[in-house]
Scaffold this motif. Structure first.
Motif, PDB file in Angstrom:
ATOM      1  N   ALA A  45      -5.867   9.998   2.757  1.00 21.24           N
ATOM      2  CA  ALA A  45      -4.413   9.960   2.643  1.00 21.24           C
ATOM      3  C   ALA A  45      -4.052   9.853   1.173  1.00 21.24           C
ATOM      4  CB  ALA A  45      -3.817   8.786   3.419  1.00 21.24           C
ATOM      5  N   ALA A  46      -2.910  10.415   0.794  1.00 16.66           N
ATOM      6  CA  ALA A  46      -2.461  10.323  -0.600  1.00 16.66           C
ATOM      7  C   ALA A  46      -0.951  10.451  -0.664  1.00 16.66           C
ATOM      8  CB  ALA A  46      -3.122  11.390  -1.470  1.00 16.66           C
ATOM      9  N   LEU A  47      -0.396   9.885  -1.717  1.00 15.32           N
ATOM     10  CA  LEU A  47       1.040   9.966  -1.985  1.00 15.32           C
ATOM     11  C   LEU A  47       1.224  10.264  -3.459  1.00 15.32           C
ATOM     12  CD1 LEU A  47       3.812   7.607  -0.678  1.00 15.32           C
ATOM     13  CD2 LEU A  47       3.694   8.145  -3.107  1.00 15.32           C
ATOM     14  N   GLY A  48       2.050  11.237  -3.774  1.00 12.97           N
ATOM     15  CA  GLY A  48       2.262  11.620  -5.163  1.00 12.97           C
ATOM     16  C   GLY A  48       3.727  11.641  -5.544  1.00 12.97           C
ATOM     17  N   ILE A  49       4.022  11.141  -6.745  1.00 11.96           N
ATOM     18  CA  ILE A  49       5.364  11.203  -7.317  1.00 11.96           C
ATOM     19  C   ILE A  49       5.287  12.109  -8.541  1.00 11.96           C
ATOM     20  CG2 ILE A  49       7.254   9.895  -8.350  1.00 11.96           C
ATOM     21  CD1 ILE A  49       6.232   7.464  -6.772  1.00 11.96           C
ATOM     22  N   PRO A  50       5.997  13.236  -8.554  1.00 14.62           N
ATOM     23  CA  PRO A  50       5.823  14.218  -9.628  1.00 14.62           C
ATOM     24  C   PRO A  50       6.446  13.766 -10.940  1.00 14.62           C
ATOM     25  CG  PRO A  50       7.614  14.887  -8.190  1.00 14.62           C
ATOM     26  CD  PRO A  50       6.999  13.671  -7.555  1.00 14.62           C
ATOM     27  N   ASP A  51       5.896  14.298 -12.037  1.00 12.04           N
ATOM     28  CA  ASP A  51       6.548  14.128 -13.327  1.00 12.04           C
ATOM     29  C   ASP A  51       7.216  15.451 -13.707  1.00 12.04           C
ATOM     30  OD1 ASP A  51       4.585  15.853 -14.306  1.00 12.04           O
ATOM     31  OD2 ASP A  51       3.354  14.240 -15.147  1.00 12.04           O
ATOM     32  N   SER A  52       7.741  15.504 -14.901  1.00 16.82           N
ATOM     33  CA  SER A  52       8.458  16.715 -15.335  1.00 16.82           C
ATOM     34  C   SER A  52       7.562  17.666 -16.118  1.00 16.82           C
ATOM     35  CB  SER A  52       9.657  16.317 -16.215  1.00 16.82           C
ATOM     36  OG  SER A  52       9.216  15.582 -17.349  1.00 16.82           O
ATOM     37  N   ILE A  60      -1.368   7.968  -5.470  1.00 18.68           N
ATOM     38  CA  ILE A  60      -2.083   6.898  -4.770  1.00 18.68           C
ATOM     39  C   ILE A  60      -2.907   7.522  -3.662  1.00 18.68           C
ATOM     40  CG2 ILE A  60      -1.827   4.787  -3.411  1.00 18.68           C
ATOM     41  CD1 ILE A  60       0.928   4.454  -4.801  1.00 18.68           C
ATOM     42  N   ALA A  61      -4.215   7.322  -3.705  1.00 21.89           N
ATOM     43  CA  ALA A  61      -5.111   7.912  -2.703  1.00 21.89           C
ATOM     44  C   ALA A  61      -5.857   6.816  -1.965  1.00 21.89           C
ATOM     45  CB  ALA A  61      -6.094   8.870  -3.367  1.00 21.89           C
ATOM     46  N   ASP A  62      -6.130   7.065  -0.690  1.00 23.38           N
ATOM     47  CA  ASP A  62      -6.888   6.121   0.131  1.00 23.38           C
ATOM     48  C   ASP A  62      -7.919   6.905   0.928  1.00 23.38           C
ATOM     49  OD1 ASP A  62      -7.191   3.367   1.031  1.00 23.38           O
ATOM     50  OD2 ASP A  62      -6.559   4.110   2.989  1.00 23.38           O
ATOM     51  N   GLY A  63      -9.126   6.335   1.028  1.00 24.27           N
ATOM     52  CA  GLY A  63     -10.184   6.999   1.775  1.00 24.27           C
ATOM     53  C   GLY A  63     -11.300   7.532   0.901  1.00 24.27           C
ATOM     54  N   ILE A  64     -11.143   7.434  -0.421  1.00 16.18           N
ATOM     55  CA  ILE A  64     -12.207   7.839  -1.338  1.00 16.18           C
ATOM     56  C   ILE A  64     -12.650   6.620  -2.140  1.00 16.18           C
ATOM     57  CG2 ILE A  64     -11.386  10.209  -1.496  1.00 16.18           C
ATOM     58  CD1 ILE A  64     -10.255   9.536  -4.241  1.00 16.18           C
ATOM     59  N   SER A  65     -13.898   6.607  -2.529  1.00 21.01           N
ATOM     60  CA  SER A  65     -14.453   5.477  -3.282  1.00 21.01           C
ATOM     61  C   SER A  65     -14.076   5.583  -4.754  1.00 21.01           C
ATOM     62  CB  SER A  65     -15.976   5.459  -3.147  1.00 21.01           C
ATOM     63  OG  SER A  65     -16.538   6.607  -3.775  1.00 21.01           O
ATOM     64  N   ASP A  66     -14.240   4.475  -5.480  1.00 22.19           N
ATOM     65  CA  ASP A  66     -13.994   4.502  -6.923  1.00 22.19           C
ATOM     66  C   ASP A  66     -14.919   5.501  -7.613  1.00 22.19           C
ATOM     67  OD1 ASP A  66     -12.039   2.589  -6.669  1.00 22.19           O
ATOM     68  OD2 ASP A  66     -13.373   0.903  -7.134  1.00 22.19           O
ATOM     69  N   LYS A  67     -16.151   5.598  -7.121  1.00 18.28           N
ATOM     70  CA  LYS A  67     -17.107   6.546  -7.715  1.00 18.28           C
ATOM     71  C   LYS A  67     -16.625   7.980  -7.527  1.00 18.28           C
ATOM     72  CE  LYS A  67     -22.031   7.782  -7.675  1.00 18.28           C
ATOM     73  NZ  LYS A  67     -23.345   7.503  -7.046  1.00 18.28           N
TER      74      LYS A  67
END
Length: 373
Positions: A45-52, A60-67
């Motif tokens: 899962a992920a959520l993104g807020i765009p820039d210009s 913000i991502a969930d389900g993947i490791s720090d590595k």
């Protein structure tokens, strides 16, 4: 396997409570991403807020490791399915996004994804972000029910982002109100003493050739009134001291300010600290205000995507504010509006200095050096 109603209610309640607990927007969005992945039985899962600038200010991502995160590298750009969600503003549900004409590519270390469900985050008619799931762990793939639930989570994300903007506006109004009150206090307390100073000075000038003793008395009175006026001004400065400084100290207050800037603007901030930041209260307030002004300039005028603040207390207390913005000609008269001269004067009043390194097209670095009292 479909989730029961109690689990759905629990997950949605967690998102609602996160919004109403006055957590930071980033914390609320993390709750929403985790809850949606778990509830809808997705691997990612992920959520993104765009820039210009064609990228994402927050991702913000969930389900993947720090590595895995480190191996994937920088935040994604606005391309492929992510760009379609942002620019078309429509929900995308696919059993295999790799067969969609809008699909671009996966970075080399990115996990391979097939089934996909993405929903735009809306504030009225404006798309302010996206939330998506991939890797449905049941054989049925993403369903109409999943789509409805993810849309509900997207609405909570929109509320969290709107709350952050409203909080900033309320804070600005509060600051304006407080400054108005302090301006009245300053007028009442200090103006009267300055008027008395002028009268005493005129009396001394009249008596200087006639009565040495009385002239000396008037000069003593001038010194006393000047001392009182200075004390009044210092008390006003201390009263302007934000409550956060007493609670969190200079470093903590700067960190919280940068977190707020990230929530409200399409900018990433970095913060570093070393050494002891032991300044007297008035100097601490002044340094904080100068840091805030420099960060404001980077966000509003330089159109920076990354702002870095470093505090160093190993010798003097030094604050360095760097950005990757458009830069400017430091000798150009148009830069007077950035408050640099005022910042330079404020630093000098503390016995310190302002150092500026900038040029058109290569960002700006401001160093504020303040000696310990």
């Amino acid at each position: 396997m479909p989730r029961d109603d109690d689990e759905v209610l629990s997950a949605v309640s967690a998102a609602v409570l996160a919004v109403t607990r006055h957590l930071s927007a980033a914390e609320v969005l993390e709750v929403i991403v985790r809850s949606s992945r778990k509830l809808l039985d997705a691997r990612y899962a992920a959520l993104g807020i765009p820039d210009s600038q064609g990228g994402f200010a927050e991702f913000i991502a969930d389900g993947i490791s720090d590595k895995q995160r480190d191996a994937i590298g920088p935040l994604p750009r606005q391309h492929g399915m992510l760009a379609a969600l942002l620019h078309d503003g429509e929900t995308i549900r696919s059993t295999d996004i790799r067969t969609d004409d809008r699909f671009g590519y996966f970075p080399s270390a990115h996990p391979v994804m097939s089934d996909f469900l993405g929903v735009p985050i809306r504030d009225g008619d404006e798309v302010t972000g996206i939330i998506f799931l991939a890797g449905k762990q049941s054989s049925e793939g993403f369903t109409d029910r999943d789509e409805r639930l993810l849309t509900l989570f997207a609405s909570h994300a929109a509320i969290a982002m709107a709350n952050a903007r409203l909080y900033e506006r309320a804070r600005e109004l509060s600051v304006v109100h407080e400054r108005t009150r302090l301006a009245r206090d300053l007028h009442d307390a200090v103006t009267q003493k300055l008027f008395s100073l002028r009268l005493a000075a005129r009396t001394a000038a009249t008596l200087i050739d006639q009565d040495t003793d009385r002239t000396r008395q008037q000069l003593d009175r001038i010194e006393y009134l000047a001392s009182e006026a200075t004390a009044e001004l210092r008390s006003i400065i201390v009263e302007l001291r934000p409550a956060e400084l007493d609670t969190h100290g200079l470093a903590g207050t700067v960190r919280k300010h940068l977190e707020l800037i990230e929530r409200l603007h399409a900018v990433h901030t970095d913060f570093e600290i070393s050494g002891r930041l032991d300044l007297d209260k008035a100097a601490e307030v002044e340094l904080l205000r100068m840091i805030q002004e420099a960060v404001h300039n980077a966000v509003r005028h330089a159109r920076a995507s990354v702002v870095t603040v470093r505090l160093d207390g190993n010798t003097a207390v030094t604050a360095q504010i760097s950005d990757d913005g458009v830069g400017f000609d430091p000798d150009a008269a148009t830069q007077r509006g950035l408050g640099l001269e005022s910042m330079r004067e404020r630093a000098a009043a503390l016995g310190g200095r302002l150092e500026l390194d900038t040029a058109p097209g290569r960002g700006t670095t401001i160093r504020l050096v303040v000696p310990r009292g």
